[in-house]
Design an enzyme around this catalytic site. Structure first.
Site, mmCIF file in Angstrom:
data_model
loop_
_atom_site.group_PDB
_atom_site.id
_atom_site.type_symbol
_atom_site.label_atom_id
_atom_site.label_comp_id
_atom_site.label_asym_id
_atom_site.label_seq_id
_atom_site.Cartn_x
_atom_site.Cartn_y
_atom_site.Cartn_z
ATOM 1 N N CYS A 112 0.842 -1.209 0.000
ATOM 2 C CA CYS A 112 0.000 0.000 0.000
ATOM 3 C C CYS A 112 0.878 1.261 0.000
ATOM 4 C CB CYS A 112 -0.980 -0.044 1.166
ATOM 5 S SG CYS A 112 -2.313 1.164 1.000
ATOM 6 N N HIS A 160 -3.874 -5.056 -0.149
ATOM 7 C CA HIS A 160 -3.394 -5.554 1.141
ATOM 8 C C HIS A 160 -3.384 -7.081 1.146
ATOM 9 C CE1 HIS A 160 -3.112 -1.796 3.414
ATOM 10 N NE2 HIS A 160 -4.064 -1.380 2.599
ATOM 11 N N GLU A 213 -2.241 -8.950 3.364
ATOM 12 C CA GLU A 213 -2.525 -9.408 4.735
ATOM 13 C C GLU A 213 -4.009 -9.366 5.048
ATOM 14 O OE1 GLU A 213 -1.500 -6.462 3.915
ATOM 15 O OE2 GLU A 213 -2.139 -4.915 5.325
#
Lengths: 215, 252
Positions: A89, A195, A197
């Site tokens: 990001c 993202h 994650e």
């Protein structure tokens, strides 16, 4: 044992990013330790480096610069020693020459380009928030085991995007009004706007590919 | 293309899911972490925790839950309820929340939103609005403190202002519809989506899967939030997505 360092400079997603890497690492054959990098000396211990980032470009840049000696040590590690690097990001956006969010702020300049506001057309909402499909511009180990087109859906949340200067650095895009940069890469450096994650199985697979990647 | 999102929402009180859930094979149906994990597995696009803990001493339990959830769920997490200080936002984000929703504090001081968005970015600041129709004046009014206080502020004016100050997303709950299982207030949602350019989450009133479709098609919502239809096992997230897909909605 391999050490993957995640730079901890007060960015919001540090906890989630660390946990996602730990989750992937525990199922791999090689022994991996996830280290939270808090100073320049920590960088020297690492084999791979991850730079997460949430928030504004200038704040993230300031957060890194404020850690004594971190940025020069990081540059040596990545640009000279060639350690694999993943920016997430804003951590990816910082690789650009310059960012135009709020006040104009210089980035690392590792991958030529600028970070500018997503072009708005009628009815397009900003931030670009939610799950979007990505297309691969070229084959890369980071996409190993992921399917091109409709199958690779990942989580985005951002208002600014990375405009690459050289098309060869553009690895993946998504459509949001216009074509928006999703993944960039050059030599041992990878950046993703989405993202991993927070992108469930596909995101974890992307992280696994990064851990297994030998540039 | 960007997908329409389905967001299950859990009300959490002192670290426990209010009224519990009804999942079979779940060791502890009142544990928010376990329930979030189920929704992660079902393919929810996001999970929302609303902390309704009244006492300040027990506020810390929500941070612990967020931290534990982020250890096992790799999906976006929005957390709200009682957020009134910038410190709350910071702690929630560092605990693993991706977005923080602000309700009463944003009404009390609109600049709280501006400050929070400047500090952490608009993308993580959700403003939650509890709206109730005032038929006599033909407008919707903003309620605060869990719907107990009518501020008489016009919802449409409020959302325009709060977005201009930096709200990155709106979570609109119709108090008229909440708990009725008769569908969203799509007229309200549509009026809001017409005037703001940030994503809007529709909330309040879902009783069946068609209601989710209506929220997207009639209300033009970007995301639909529901609680009971998922918690009590009436429908799984997968079933909801399948239903929506068959009706032409672009879901993941």
């Amino acid at each position: 044992m391999e050490i993957i360092g995640i730079i901890d400079y007060g960015s919001g997603n540090i906890h989630s990013a660390t946990k996602a890497f730990e989750n992937v690492a525990k199922d791999l054959k090689k022994e991996i330790k996830i280290l939270r990098i808090q100073n320049a000396a920590d960088i020297k211990l690492c084999d791979r480096i991850v730079l997460p980032g949430v928030g504004a470009f200038k704040d993230c840049k300031a957060g890194l610069v404020n850690i004594d000696g971190l940025v020069p040590t990081l540059e040596k590690k990545i640009l000279d020693a060639g350690a694999p690097f993943l920016g997430i990001c804003v951590g990816m956006q910082l690789l650009a020459d310059i960012g135009f969010e709020g006040e104009t702020t210089p980035g690392f300049g590792w991958i030529p380009g600028v970070v500018d506001k997503i072009p708005t057309t009628a009815g397009l909402k900003i931030p670009h928030m939610g799950w979007n499909t990505i297309r691969f511009n070229r084959a890369h180990s980071i996409f190993s085991g992921l399917e091109d087109k409709e199958k690779t859906i990942v989580y985005f949340v951002h208002s600014y995007y990375f405009q690459v200067k050289k098309m060869e650095d553009l690895l993946g895009v998504c459509d949001y009004g216009s074509e928006i940069t999703a993944v960039i890469g050059k030599d041992n450096i990878i950046g993703c706007q989405f993202h991993p994650e927070k992108s469930q199985k596909i995101g974890l697979k992307f992280i696994k590919n990064f851990i297994n990647w030998s540039p | 293309m960007l997908k329409s999102r389905i967001i299950p929402c859990l009300d959490v009180n002192n670290g426990r899911v209010v009224k519990g859930t009804n999942f079979v094979n779940l060791r502890d149906a009142g544990d928010p972490v376990e329930v979030a994990k189920i929704y992660d597995e079902q393919g929810a696009d996001e999970v929302c925790f609303l902390d309704i803990t009244a006492s300040h001493e027990n506020r810390d339990t929500i941070y612990d839950i967020v931290r534990k959830t982020a250890e096992v769920c790799f999906m976006p997490l929005t957390v709200g309820g009682g957020v009134s200080k910038i410190e709350h936002i910071r702690t929630l984000l560092l605990s693993g929340a991706d977005k923080v929703s602000v309700n009463s504090a944003a009404v009390k001081d609109n600049n709280f939103v501006r400050y929070a968005a400047d500090k952490y970015g608009s993308q993580c600041i959700v403003v939650a609005v509890d709206a109730k129709k005032n038929d006599a004046q033909n407008k919707w009014e903003v309620y605060t403190h869990g719907g107990r206080i009518n501020t008489e502020i016009d919802v449409l004016h409020y959302v325009e202002r709060i977005v201009s100050l930096g709200a990155g997303e709106l979570l609109i709950t119709s108090m008229d519809k909440d708990g009725t299982r008769s569908g969203f207030d799509n007229i309200l949602i549509k009026q809001i989506t017409d005037i703001v350019n940030v994503p809007v989450i529709a909330s309040g009133g879902v009783g069946n899967l068609q209601h989710l479709v209506d929220g997207i098609k009639l209300g033009h919502a970007d995301a639909v939030l529901a609680a009971s239809i998922f918690h009590f096992g009436e429908y799984t997230i997968n079933e909801a997505k399948q239903y929506m897909k068959e009706r032409g909605i672009n879901v993941r």
